[in-house]
Design an enzyme around this catalytic site. Structure first.
Site, PDB file in Angstrom:
ATOM      1  N   ARG A  35       0.861  -1.299   0.186  1.00 15.57           N
ATOM      2  CA  ARG A  35      -0.026   0.149   0.014  1.00 15.57           C
ATOM      3  C   ARG A  35       0.813   1.325  -0.070  1.00 15.57           C
ATOM      4  NH1 ARG A  35      -4.648  -2.315   4.170  1.00 15.57           N
ATOM      5  NH2 ARG A  35      -5.668  -3.254   2.441  1.00 15.57           N
ATOM      6  N   LYS A 198     -19.510 -17.884   0.869  1.00 16.89           N
ATOM      7  CA  LYS A 198     -20.756 -17.541   0.970  1.00 16.89           C
ATOM      8  C   LYS A 198     -21.728 -17.054  -0.037  1.00 16.89           C
ATOM      9  CE  LYS A 198     -20.830 -17.591   6.148  1.00 16.89           C
ATOM     10  NZ  LYS A 198     -20.717 -16.813   7.340  1.00 16.89           N
ATOM     11  N   GLY A 354     -10.510  -9.319  -1.217  1.00 17.81           N
ATOM     12  CA  GLY A 354      -9.821 -10.169  -0.319  1.00 17.81           C
ATOM     13  C   GLY A 354      -8.973 -11.251  -0.746  1.00 17.81           C
ATOM     14  N   GLY A 377     -13.572  -4.179   0.178  1.00 20.33           N
ATOM     15  CA  GLY A 377     -14.796  -3.904   0.504  1.00 20.33           C
ATOM     16  C   GLY A 377     -15.503  -2.740  -0.747  1.00 20.33           C
TER      17      GLY A 377
HETATM   18  P1  AMP Z   1     -14.725 -14.968   0.959  1.00 17.96           P
HETATM   19  O1  AMP Z   1     -14.233 -14.080   1.805  1.00 17.96           O
HETATM   20  O2  AMP Z   1     -16.253 -15.213   0.848  1.00 17.96           O
HETATM   21  O3  AMP Z   1     -14.211 -14.866  -0.573  1.00 17.96           O
HETATM   22  O4  AMP Z   1     -14.313 -16.587   1.119  1.00 17.96           O
HETATM   23  C1  AMP Z   1     -13.050 -17.094   1.268  1.00 17.96           C
HETATM   24  C2  AMP Z   1     -12.848 -18.218   1.966  1.00 17.96           C
HETATM   25  O5  AMP Z   1     -13.582 -19.464   1.454  1.00 17.96           O
HETATM   26  C3  AMP Z   1     -11.487 -18.904   1.950  1.00 17.96           C
HETATM   27  O6  AMP Z   1     -11.011 -18.768   3.126  1.00 17.96           O
HETATM   28  C4  AMP Z   1     -11.684 -20.182   1.425  1.00 17.96           C
HETATM   29  O7  AMP Z   1     -10.958 -21.064   2.277  1.00 17.96           O
HETATM   30  C5  AMP Z   1     -13.094 -20.454   1.891  1.00 17.96           C
HETATM   31  N1  AMP Z   1     -13.926 -21.417   0.828  1.00 17.96           N
HETATM   32  C6  AMP Z   1     -13.529 -21.777  -0.450  1.00 17.96           C
HETATM   33  N2  AMP Z   1     -14.160 -22.810  -0.804  1.00 17.96           N
HETATM   34  C7  AMP Z   1     -14.672 -23.522   0.330  1.00 17.96           C
HETATM   35  C8  AMP Z   1     -15.149 -24.723   0.677  1.00 17.96           C
HETATM   36  N3  AMP Z   1     -15.562 -25.324  -0.467  1.00 17.96           N
HETATM   37  N4  AMP Z   1     -15.516 -24.915   1.825  1.00 17.96           N
HETATM   38  C9  AMP Z   1     -15.276 -24.034   2.775  1.00 17.96           C
HETATM   39  N5  AMP Z   1     -14.695 -22.879   2.688  1.00 17.96           N
HETATM   40  C10 AMP Z   1     -14.411 -22.631   1.354  1.00 17.96           C
END
Ligand code: AMP
Length: 397
Positions: A35, A198, A354, A377
């Site tokens: 950064r 999610k 992220g 974000g």
């Molecule tokens: P996000 O911040 O929503 O982009 O989520 C990122 C996180 O999702 C990472 O830490 C990954 O380890 C997790 N992730 C990706 N695929 C899976 C999965 N099949 N089961 C559980 N966690 C997951």
């Protein structure tokens, strides 16, 4: 609108909102200076014009006033090294001393202010606090894209005190240009790849992208909510039962919009959420009981990569699996690899938000995609179609 390239900073005191929210170790040494490096072109342009620079930022999340571990003074050695000059430090971002130091700045000099968030007024967007900061300078430059979605004193409110003399720095300018070449005038076929944990945190983006993309690839943990919606067996995989209907609606809307929705066809499963778990691949709708889907399988990799290699615009947000665990990183790695290959063939690729940024860094691919957003974000909200207060504050008259 004025841009940093057309503005002459000669004999002007510029206050720049930078994003110096860098990670520090227990010795207060910077462990990742990305950064700080990103902000240098803006600072250098102003100094080269014969202006002087006041830098302001937040660092961490201080709760009650000043805290040693969140002091920006720890950044001085790195800043001096990058700029190759002496950098002054104001131990309070407002008040008499800061004002004196700002007034005494000669052209070519740099002053760093202490952490803005030592004052609660910063995050509250307090007008008087913003006015005090504004009083330090002749021109305001916002170069902190990562906080542009916050209506804080230094990111938004301060712009009111510079009705004419307000501009974006290079970081924000480059961010906006690259996001606009994806969201605004994207070359077709446009493929968005969304992964991560999610559905709930990505649903607004998914909905907004459905009117823009030709292909929507979904991977990662959110896959299994879609699979469940189609009646498949997902074992113990991550699922958001509240979002099963939402997933169904996304599938319907994609059909109506003529968007090709690509979901994984096979799943690499573990018998525990652990890198050393037993591993087996199954069809995506047949994850055995007590197992969990942790990565996309080879057939899916092939399917996704084919689409990526035939795309002209690519947006990637979120890993395809639990890429932090080496035994479940393959899917994310191969997708990242295909994105870099497609970029080499002329596609424009934007990686943001992220964990996909962490992934391209982990695989040393950051310089092989067109643009890696620093936004987090802010980027996601921009893609969702929201107007970011920090951007609006500069753009509006
Ligand atoms: P996000 O911040 O929503 O982009 O989520 C990122 C996180 O999702 C990472 O830490 C990954 O380890 C997790 N992730 C990706 N695929 C899976 C999965 N099949 N089961 C559980 N966690 C997951």
């Amino acid at each position: 609108m004025k841009t940093i390239d057309t503005y002459n900073f000669k004999n002007k005191r510029a206050i720049i909102r930078v994003d110096f929210n860098v990670p520090l170790n227990s010795q207060y040494e910077i462990t990742d200076d990305t950064r700080i490096r990103a902000a240098m072109p803006t600072v250098q342009k102003i100094l080269a014009d014969g202006g002087s620079v006041i830098l302001m930022s937040h660092l961490g999340r201080p709760k009650e006033g000043p805290e040693e571990k969140f002091s920006l003074v720890h950044l001085i050695p790195t800043l001096e090294e990058k700029l190759n000059l002496h950098v002054q430090f104001a131990p309070d971002c407002i008040g008499d001393q800061a004002r004196q130091m700002a007034e005494n700045l000669s052209s070519g000099e740099v002053l760093l202010l202490e952490n803005l968030r030592f004052y609660k007024e910063e995050a509250k967007g307090n007008k008087e606090f913003a006015e005090k900061l504004a009083g330090l300078a002749d021109v305001y430059v916002n170069d902190a894209f990562g906080t542009a979605h916050r209506a804080h004193a230094s990111t938004t409110i301060i712009a009111n005190f510079f009705p004419e003399e307000k501009l974006f720095g290079y970081v924000i300018q480059n961010e906006l240009n690259s996001i606009d070449s994806v969201i605004g005038q994207s070359r077709k076929p446009f493929t968005a790849i969304l992964g991560g944990a999610k559905v709930s945190s990505k649903i607004t983006i998914i909905e907004n992208l459905l009117s823009k993309v030709d292909n929507l690839i979904i991977g990662g943990g959110m896959t299994y909510t879609f699979v469940k919606a189609m009646g498949g067996s997902i074992g113990n995989s991550l699922v958001e039962t509240d979002y099963i209907d939402t997933a169904k609606k996304v599938m319907e809307k994609a059909k109506e919009a003529g968007v090709k929705l690509l979901l994984p066809i096979d799943s690499v499963n573990g018998d525990a959420f652990d890198n050393d778990a037993k591993r087996e691949t199954s069809s995506i709708d047949a994850v055995p009981e007590n197992w969990l889907g942790m990565d996309i399988g080879d057939k899916t990799i092939e399917l996704f990569c084919n689409t990526i290699l035939n795309s002209s615009t690519i947006l990637w947000n979120g890993p395809m699996g639990v890429f932090e665990m080496s035994n479940f990183q393959k899917g994310t790695f191969e997708i990242a690899q295909a994105i870099t290959e497609s970029t080499q063939n002329g596609a424009f690729s934007l990686v943001g938000g992220g964990d996909s940024v962490a992934a391209v860094n982990k695989f040393n691919m950051a310089d092989k995609v067109s643009y890696v957003s620093t936004g987090g974000g802010a980027l996601l909200e921009y893609i969702e179609g929201k107007e970011l207060p920090g951007i609006k504050a500069i753009r509006e008259k």
